[in-house]
Design an enzyme around this catalytic site. Structure first.
Site, short mmCIF file in Angstrom:
data_model
loop_
_atom_site.label_atom_id
_atom_site.label_comp_id
_atom_site.label_asym_id
_atom_site.label_seq_id
_atom_site.Cartn_x
_atom_site.Cartn_y
_atom_site.Cartn_z
N LYS A 1 65.15 29.09 47.74
CA LYS A 1 65.67 30.28 47.41
C LYS A 1 67.35 30.11 46.44
N LYS B 1 55.85 32.86 47.70
CA LYS B 1 56.60 33.68 49.00
C LYS B 1 56.25 33.67 50.41
N TYR C 1 53.23 42.09 42.08
CA TYR C 1 53.75 43.15 42.91
C TYR C 1 55.42 43.69 42.17
N ASN D 1 53.67 41.28 56.50
CA ASN D 1 55.16 42.04 56.69
C ASN D 1 54.99 43.43 56.44
N TYR E 1 60.76 28.33 52.29
CA TYR E 1 61.02 29.01 51.56
C TYR E 1 62.37 29.43 50.81
N GLY F 1 61.51 33.19 64.83
CA GLY F 1 62.45 33.12 63.66
C GLY F 1 63.22 34.85 63.18
N ASP F 2 63.18 35.51 64.12
CA ASP F 2 62.77 37.32 63.31
C ASP F 2 64.32 37.39 63.68
N ASP G 1 50.59 27.74 34.11
CA ASP G 1 51.74 27.57 35.49
C ASP G 1 53.29 27.37 34.49
N SER H 1 66.70 35.85 47.48
CA SER H 1 66.47 36.74 48.67
C SER H 1 67.14 36.90 49.54
N ALA H 2 67.69 37.94 50.27
CA ALA H 2 68.42 38.35 51.35
C ALA H 2 68.45 37.13 52.05
N ASP I 1 51.88 33.99 33.57
CA ASP I 1 51.25 34.01 35.42
C ASP I 1 50.53 33.34 35.00
P1 NAD Z 1 54.29 38.26 43.84
O1 NAD Z 1 53.10 36.65 44.43
O2 NAD Z 1 53.11 39.21 43.78
O3 NAD Z 1 54.09 37.69 42.61
C1 NAD Z 1 54.30 36.31 42.05
C2 NAD Z 1 53.89 36.12 41.35
O4 NAD Z 1 53.84 34.34 40.19
C3 NAD Z 1 51.93 35.45 41.24
O5 NAD Z 1 51.76 36.96 40.38
C4 NAD Z 1 51.77 34.60 40.86
O6 NAD Z 1 50.88 34.59 40.58
C5 NAD Z 1 52.46 33.93 39.74
N1 NAD Z 1 52.97 32.81 39.92
C6 NAD Z 1 53.30 31.88 41.14
N2 NAD Z 1 53.76 30.46 41.11
C7 NAD Z 1 53.03 30.32 39.54
C8 NAD Z 1 53.39 29.06 38.81
N3 NAD Z 1 53.49 28.34 38.97
N4 NAD Z 1 53.24 29.57 37.69
C9 NAD Z 1 53.28 30.81 36.88
N5 NAD Z 1 52.63 31.78 37.88
C10 NAD Z 1 53.08 31.85 39.31
O7 NAD Z 1 55.39 37.81 44.57
P2 NAD Z 1 55.82 39.59 44.84
O8 NAD Z 1 56.25 40.36 45.58
O9 NAD Z 1 55.76 40.07 43.12
O10 NAD Z 1 57.88 38.01 44.23
C11 NAD Z 1 58.10 37.99 43.00
C12 NAD Z 1 59.54 36.57 43.48
O11 NAD Z 1 60.31 37.78 44.10
C13 NAD Z 1 59.01 35.75 44.46
O12 NAD Z 1 60.15 34.92 43.52
C14 NAD Z 1 59.60 36.55 45.29
O13 NAD Z 1 59.73 34.56 46.33
C15 NAD Z 1 61.17 37.24 45.29
N6 NAD Z 1 61.11 37.76 46.48
C16 NAD Z 1 60.14 38.62 46.81
C17 NAD Z 1 60.56 39.05 47.78
C18 NAD Z 1 59.25 40.06 49.13
O14 NAD Z 1 59.32 40.72 49.66
N7 NAD Z 1 58.40 40.79 47.50
C19 NAD Z 1 61.65 39.06 48.64
C20 NAD Z 1 62.55 38.38 47.88
C21 NAD Z 1 62.16 37.78 46.75
C1 UD1 Z 2 60.36 38.57 55.36
C2 UD1 Z 2 60.37 37.27 55.32
C3 UD1 Z 2 61.40 37.25 54.40
C4 UD1 Z 2 61.25 38.10 52.89
C5 UD1 Z 2 61.17 39.45 53.11
C6 UD1 Z 2 61.02 40.59 52.66
C7 UD1 Z 2 59.91 36.36 57.34
C8 UD1 Z 2 60.01 35.68 58.78
N1 UD1 Z 2 60.43 36.75 56.21
O1 UD1 Z 2 60.94 39.16 56.30
O2 UD1 Z 2 61.49 35.85 53.57
O3 UD1 Z 2 62.54 38.00 52.12
O4 UD1 Z 2 60.22 39.78 54.37
O5 UD1 Z 2 60.26 41.23 52.26
O6 UD1 Z 2 58.66 36.66 57.26
N2 UD1 Z 2 57.88 43.93 62.15
C9 UD1 Z 2 56.48 44.28 63.02
N3 UD1 Z 2 55.73 44.19 63.09
C10 UD1 Z 2 54.85 43.40 61.86
C11 UD1 Z 2 55.14 43.03 61.17
C12 UD1 Z 2 56.79 43.37 61.00
O7 UD1 Z 2 57.10 44.53 64.15
O8 UD1 Z 2 53.14 43.96 61.97
C13 UD1 Z 2 58.89 43.80 62.03
C14 UD1 Z 2 59.95 42.22 61.72
O9 UD1 Z 2 59.78 42.33 63.26
C15 UD1 Z 2 60.97 43.23 61.29
C16 UD1 Z 2 60.28 44.51 60.18
O10 UD1 Z 2 59.58 44.71 61.04
O11 UD1 Z 2 61.51 43.40 62.35
C17 UD1 Z 2 60.06 43.58 59.01
O12 UD1 Z 2 59.11 42.41 58.83
P1 UD1 Z 2 59.03 42.02 57.45
O13 UD1 Z 2 58.00 43.06 56.82
O14 UD1 Z 2 58.35 40.32 57.33
O15 UD1 Z 2 60.31 41.50 56.68
P2 UD1 Z 2 61.44 40.64 57.17
O16 UD1 Z 2 61.08 39.89 58.78
O17 UD1 Z 2 62.73 40.38 57.36
#
Ligand code: NAD
Ligand code: UD1
Length: 336
Positions: free
Chosen positions: A152, A84, A11, A198, A148, A291-292, A58, A124-125, A31
């Site tokens: 980080k 993630k 993503y 999410n 997870y 956990g929220d 990998d 991540s935050a 990837d």
């Molecule tokens: P994503 O799952 O869409 O992308 C991660 C990619 O990494 C995938 O394409 C997956 O196939 C690949 N991958 C995983 N393990 C691998 C490995 N061992 N070798 C090769 N490829 C591998 O996730 P994303 O949302 O794009 O997140 C990217 C990064 O950002 C992650 O490290 C995630 O933890 C971090 N992050 C994401 C969020 C979020 O909300 N999306 C928030 C904070 C941090």
């Molecule tokens: C989640 C991850 C966090 C990650 C972040 C980034 C968890 C516990 N934490 O956090 O590690 O870094 O995403 O995207 O999964 N909500 C609803 N209904 C739903 C889904 C969510 O009300 O069906 C609310 C949640 O309670 C929260 C807000 O929407 O208040 C955002 O939730 P979500 O998108 O899951 O993100 P985070 O909780 O911030």
């Protein structure tokens, strides 16, 4: 520069590939397609009208990573590859620790061997834990309550120690807030497997009629309307933040929040989605999700000051672009 983008089919990685290509960099994606498909790579090329090199490997596999560094003159690494899903990390912690920590170490080792001194890491935050808002980079980190989040925090520490020991090594540790939305072309975006955890992907699937209604997890938090508050950031802004981080790397390890600095409640996001797209999103109030945290958002001033980067796209754009991708993605899948 030649940039190795691990997780580049995912993503955030796919949007960052587009931003890198647009900025004139060459992109090499590594990837394993565990959570993504080849299709994203074609779409990156289609949007950017540029080529990229892809390795389906990998990144915990040391010799496969070594091959990439041998084949290309890599100038920098952006490390997105990782698992993630917070809930899943509690069920299969070993898989999470292995994948997320070993991948970071394998890449750092290759950087050392091939004298690559530019490294950008997806943090991540979540590493702030339940700190007071807004979250600032100088805060002491609190436990994250799940494997997870710990991967980080640990990866940040590992990279910081490596930078301390190797003065030329430059690392940006980017703490993302809540990435949402999609590229405005609607060609790449977030496509979670199964029922989304999410908020934004859940909302788009309710809007599409795939899910019946949104469950709002708690309306008795100490926030403006009682629902959880988060700092949603458009994924294209986030992608641009990586290019800025790469351009402004300096020796040592440096932490940056990538957020907007603005909190939005669950109900505000639902209203914004309805306004942006003219579609009703049915919802009901449900229990709090264990956990929220009630509320968190970034102090985004350091990235502005040191990287010259700020998020530009507002919540309406995030909702519009998320919905455009949801509609188009459905078409893409159904036409296959
Ligand atoms: P994503 O799952 O869409 O992308 C991660 C990619 O990494 C995938 O394409 C997956 O196939 C690949 N991958 C995983 N393990 C691998 C490995 N061992 N070798 C090769 N490829 C591998 O996730 P994303 O949302 O794009 O997140 C990217 C990064 O950002 C992650 O490290 C995630 O933890 C971090 N992050 C994401 C969020 C979020 O909300 N999306 C928030 C904070 C941090
Ligand atoms: C989640 C991850 C966090 C990650 C972040 C980034 C968890 C516990 N934490 O956090 O590690 O870094 O995403 O995207 O999964 N909500 C609803 N209904 C739903 C889904 C969510 O009300 O069906 C609310 C949640 O309670 C929260 C807000 O929407 O208040 C955002 O939730 P979500 O998108 O899951 O993100 P985070 O909780 O911030």
């Amino acid at each position: 520069m030649n940039i190795l983008v691990t997780g580049g089919a995912g993503y955030i990685g796919s949007h960052t590939c587009v931003a890198l290509l647009k900025a004139g960099h060459k992109v090499i994606v590594a990837d394993n397609l565990y959570n993504s498909t080849n299709q994203a790579l074609d779409k990156i090329k289609q949007i950017s009208k540029e080529e990229l090199t892809f390795y389906q490997i990998d990144v915990t596999n040391e010799s496969a990573v070594d091959d990439i560094f041998t084949n290309h003159n890599i100038d920098g690494v952006i490390h997105f590859a990782g698992l993630k899903a917070v809930g899943q990390s509690i069920e299969i912690p070993l898989t999470y620790y292995y994948n997320n920590i070993v991948s970071t170490m394998v890449l750092a080792k290759a950087c050392k061997k091939y004298h690559v001194n530019r490294f950008v890491f997806s943090s991540s935050a979540t590493v702030y834990g339940d700190n007071t808002v807004p979250f600032v980079e100088t805060m002491n980190l609190l436990p994250t309550t799940n494997p997870y989040g710990e991967t980080k925090a640990m990866s940040e520490r590992i990279l910081t120690d490596i930078a301390k020991a190797n003065p030329e090594f430059s690392v940006a540790l980017l703490r993302y807030f809540n990435p949402v939305g999609a590229h405005e072309s609607g060609l790449i975006g977030e496509a979670p497997n199964g029922i989304p955890n999410n908020l934004m992907p859940y909302v788009t699937q309710v809007a599409k009629g795939k899910l019946e209604k949104l469950r709002v997890f708690g309306n008795d938090y100490p926030t403006m309307d009682g629902t959880g508050v988060r700092d949603y950031i458009h994924v294209v802004d986030l992608a641009e933040g990586h290019v800025a981080a790469l351009d402004n790397l300096k020796e040592g390890a440096h932490v940056y929040n990538l957020g907007t600095g603005k909190g939005t409640s669950v109900l505000e996001l639902v209203k914004a989605f309805e306004k942006a797209n003219g579609i009703e999103v049915p919802y009901e109030i449900a229990d709090r999700r264990p956990g929220d945290i009630a509320s968190f958002y970034a102090d985004a001033s350091k990235a502005k000051r040191e990287l010259g980067w700020t998020a530009k796209r507002d919540i309406i754009a995030m909702c519009r672009d998320a919905w455009r991708f949801e509609k188009k993605y459905k078409d893409l899948v159904e036409s296959k």
